[in-house]
Design an enzyme around this catalytic site. Structure first.
Site, PDB file in Angstrom:
ATOM      1  N   TYR A 159       0.288  -1.598   0.190  1.00 41.75           N
ATOM      2  CA  TYR A 159       0.135   0.032   0.204  1.00 41.75           C
ATOM      3  C   TYR A 159       0.225   0.863   0.122  1.00 41.75           C
ATOM      4  O   TYR A 159       0.174   2.393  -0.862  1.00 41.75           O
ATOM      5  CB  TYR A 159      -0.808  -0.215   1.515  1.00 41.75           C
ATOM      6  CG  TYR A 159      -2.292  -0.153   0.926  1.00 41.75           C
ATOM      7  CD1 TYR A 159      -2.579  -1.758   0.415  1.00 41.75           C
ATOM      8  CD2 TYR A 159      -3.581  -0.059   0.965  1.00 41.75           C
ATOM      9  CE1 TYR A 159      -3.761  -1.946  -0.131  1.00 41.75           C
ATOM     10  CE2 TYR A 159      -4.922  -0.399   1.178  1.00 41.75           C
ATOM     11  CZ  TYR A 159      -4.666  -1.628   0.557  1.00 41.75           C
ATOM     12  OH  TYR A 159      -5.914  -2.555   0.472  1.00 41.75           O
ATOM     13  N   LYS A 219       2.748 -15.574   1.684  1.00 40.36           N
ATOM     14  CA  LYS A 219       3.149 -16.191   0.079  1.00 40.36           C
ATOM     15  C   LYS A 219       5.364 -16.321   0.372  1.00 40.36           C
ATOM     16  O   LYS A 219       5.391 -15.946  -0.338  1.00 40.36           O
ATOM     17  CB  LYS A 219       2.841 -15.465  -0.628  1.00 40.36           C
ATOM     18  CG  LYS A 219       2.489 -16.119  -2.373  1.00 40.36           C
ATOM     19  CD  LYS A 219       1.496 -16.805  -1.840  1.00 40.36           C
ATOM     20  CE  LYS A 219       1.359 -17.306  -3.764  1.00 40.36           C
ATOM     21  NZ  LYS A 219       0.489 -18.827  -3.889  1.00 40.36           N
ATOM     22  N   ASP A 263      -3.711 -17.543  -0.234  1.00 38.19           N
ATOM     23  CA  ASP A 263      -3.790 -18.785  -1.098  1.00 38.19           C
ATOM     24  C   ASP A 263      -5.456 -19.949  -0.433  1.00 38.19           C
ATOM     25  O   ASP A 263      -6.439 -20.161  -0.655  1.00 38.19           O
ATOM     26  CB  ASP A 263      -4.031 -19.397  -2.159  1.00 38.19           C
ATOM     27  CG  ASP A 263      -2.444 -20.130  -2.266  1.00 38.19           C
ATOM     28  OD1 ASP A 263      -2.258 -20.103  -1.290  1.00 38.19           O
ATOM     29  OD2 ASP A 263      -2.173 -20.655  -3.564  1.00 38.19           O
ATOM     30  N   ASP A 308      -6.415  -6.720   3.650  1.00 32.21           N
ATOM     31  CA  ASP A 308      -7.186  -6.077   3.214  1.00 32.21           C
ATOM     32  C   ASP A 308      -8.453  -7.347   2.576  1.00 32.21           C
ATOM     33  O   ASP A 308      -9.836  -7.562   3.135  1.00 32.21           O
ATOM     34  CB  ASP A 308      -6.709  -5.190   2.388  1.00 32.21           C
ATOM     35  CG  ASP A 308      -8.158  -4.329   1.747  1.00 32.21           C
ATOM     36  OD1 ASP A 308      -9.560  -3.633   2.418  1.00 32.21           O
ATOM     37  OD2 ASP A 308      -8.187  -4.443   0.267  1.00 32.21           O
ATOM     38  N   ASP A 342     -12.219  -9.275   4.487  1.00 32.66           N
ATOM     39  CA  ASP A 342     -14.274  -8.678   3.889  1.00 32.66           C
ATOM     40  C   ASP A 342     -13.922 -10.762   3.830  1.00 32.66           C
ATOM     41  O   ASP A 342     -15.505 -10.761   3.878  1.00 32.66           O
ATOM     42  CB  ASP A 342     -13.833  -8.283   2.972  1.00 32.66           C
ATOM     43  CG  ASP A 342     -13.497  -6.922   2.186  1.00 32.66           C
ATOM     44  OD1 ASP A 342     -13.682  -5.902   3.114  1.00 32.66           O
ATOM     45  OD2 ASP A 342     -14.211  -6.633   1.453  1.00 32.66           O
TER      46      ASP A 342
HETATM   47  C1  IPM Z   1     -10.228  -0.926   4.432  1.00 30.00           C
HETATM   48  C2  IPM Z   1     -10.695  -0.069   2.677  1.00 30.00           C
HETATM   49  C3  IPM Z   1      -8.950   0.455   2.701  1.00 30.00           C
HETATM   50  C4  IPM Z   1      -8.047  -0.148   2.268  1.00 30.00           C
HETATM   51  C5  IPM Z   1      -9.819   1.344   1.437  1.00 30.00           C
HETATM   52  C6  IPM Z   1     -11.101   2.207   1.862  1.00 30.00           C
HETATM   53  C7  IPM Z   1      -8.522   2.687   1.145  1.00 30.00           C
HETATM   54  O1  IPM Z   1     -10.855  -1.370   2.257  1.00 30.00           O
HETATM   55  O2  IPM Z   1     -10.711  -0.027   4.936  1.00 30.00           O
HETATM   56  O3  IPM Z   1     -10.247  -2.214   4.035  1.00 30.00           O
HETATM   57  O4  IPM Z   1      -7.733  -0.289   1.313  1.00 30.00           O
HETATM   58  O5  IPM Z   1      -7.941  -0.090   3.485  1.00 30.00           O
HETATM   59 MG    MG Z   2     -10.880  -3.723   1.939  1.00 26.06          MG
END
Ligand code: IPM
Ligand code: MG
Length: 358
Positions: free
Chosen positions: A141, A192, A224, A248, A252
């Site tokens: 990042y 990885k 993975d 990240d 999710d």
């Molecule tokens: C998160 C989001 C952020 C990230 C974005 C909005 C920059 O996806 O907080 O997970 O990738 O960190």
């Molecule tokens: Mg995110």
């Protein structure tokens, strides 16, 4: 002693859900010895509209004086075509980096009352309680060099750099081991290493660190495989520690195992326990202003803030118990609505939590 909280409602549903978390903090203020001083600021698209920057100087100086930051959410389609440095996401990345918030804790908990909200079979997810510790201020990042260039032959080339220093890995590793010590004492480090040198180093450092935490069982998993195992048998995990980008993606995925991302809070902290607290979900521009958003993730983020940055674990537990109580009583916002339950608005949900705290 008073504690300074910077409240950043942000964009989309942010202001609506923040208003409910503030109701809860007001109730804490009135019924405990805590002295919370709330100050409001801007971040994201609304900050760009007001001050021409997604993380303006006014917010930067407010953040420096705050014990903790409570954030709604940022982003929306109206800002998607701005130059990259002006987009709402840059505001979020900016405040994370500026405050040094390297440790991002993202719980994925399945509330008993919402067991059938998951798309996975109930027996696979019942009782799920995972915590992802994501490194938040390094890795691909922020690595340099990065960019898009035009080669001599006219073709474009885009590139980013995944990099970690030893000290960056050690400090996130320590947070992860210490967190695991307070939970189920199992830590899975995700990397990885078979392809990326930087994560081979990550794995070696985690092994080295584990000698200082003999009570925590450390394992390693390739990213993975981790993605696969999260769907196959998510309850094998207790705490997961991983890099910024893997975290990240996996966070999710983990959040959706619960089927209700509207319930999940998150915390991002630096070395001095200053932290930023925000729901794991986004700004949901499609439902903004309708009064139907679920404020519980933000309310639970306020609870995490009390626990981790404001030394008030008892008040955090009070909020968490109140949230469980309103779910048990059958109150549901649209996103978690089930047959036979009572559908409530954003503000009715906030009021109910305040009432359940009494
Ligand atoms: C998160 C989001 C952020 C990230 C974005 C909005 C920059 O996806 O907080 O997970 O990738 O960190
Ligand atoms: Mg995110």
């Amino acid at each position: 002693m008073s504690k300074n909280i910077l409240v950043l409602p942000g964009d989309g549903i942010g202001p609506e859900i923040i208003a409910e978390a503030v109701k809860v903090l007001d109730a804490i203020q009135q019924t405990s010895s805590l002295n919370l001083r709330l100050e409001y600021g801007v971040l994201g698209g609304s900050a760009y509209d007001a001050e021409g920057s997604p993380y303006p100087e006014s917010t930067q100086s407010q953040a420096k004086g705050a014990d903790a930051v409570l954030l709604g959410s940022v982003g929306g389609p109206q800002w998607d075509n701005l130059d990259r440095p002006l987009r709402p996401e840059r505001g979020l990345l900016g405040i994370r980096k500026d405050m040094g918030l390297f440790a991002n804790l993202r719980p994925a908990i399945l509330y008993e009352e919402l067991a059938d909200a998951s798309t996975l079979k109930p027996e696979v997810v019942a009782g799920l309680d995972i915590l992802i510790v994501r490194e938040l201020t390094g890795g691909i990042y922020f690595g340099q060099p990065r960019g898009i260039e035009t080669l001599a032959n006219g073709e474009k080339r885009g590139y980013n750099t995944m990099e970690y220093t030893e000290s960056e890995i050690i400090r996130i590793g320590k947070v992860a081991f210490e967190t695991a010590q307070k939970r189920g004492k199992k830590l899975c480090s995700v990397d990885k290493y078979n392809v990326l040198e930087v994560t081979e180093m990550w794995r070696n450092i985690m092994d080295e660190l584990s000698k200082d935490y003999p009570d925590v069982e450390l394992s390693h998993m390739l990213v993975d495989n981790a993605a696969m195992q999260l769907v196959l048998d998510p309850k094998q995990f207790d705490v997961i520690v991983t890099t910024n980008m893997f975290g990240d993606i996996l966070s999710d995925q983990a959040s959706m195992l619960t089927g209700s991302i509207g319930m999940l809070p998150s915390a991002s902290m630096n070395e001095s326990k200053q932290g930023l607290y925000e729901p794991s979900h986004g700004s949901a521009p499609d439902i903004a202003g309708k009064g139907i958003a679920n404020p519980l993730a933000t309310i639970l983020s306020a609870a995490m803030m009390l626990r981790y940055s404001l030394d008030a674990a008892d008040q955090a537990a009070r909020i968490e118990a109140a949230v469980k109580a309103v779910l048990s009583a059958g109150l549901r916002t649209a996103d978690i609505m089930q047959e036979g339950m009572s559908r409530v608005s954003t503000s009715e949900m906030g009021d109910a939590v305040v009432k359940a705290m009494k």
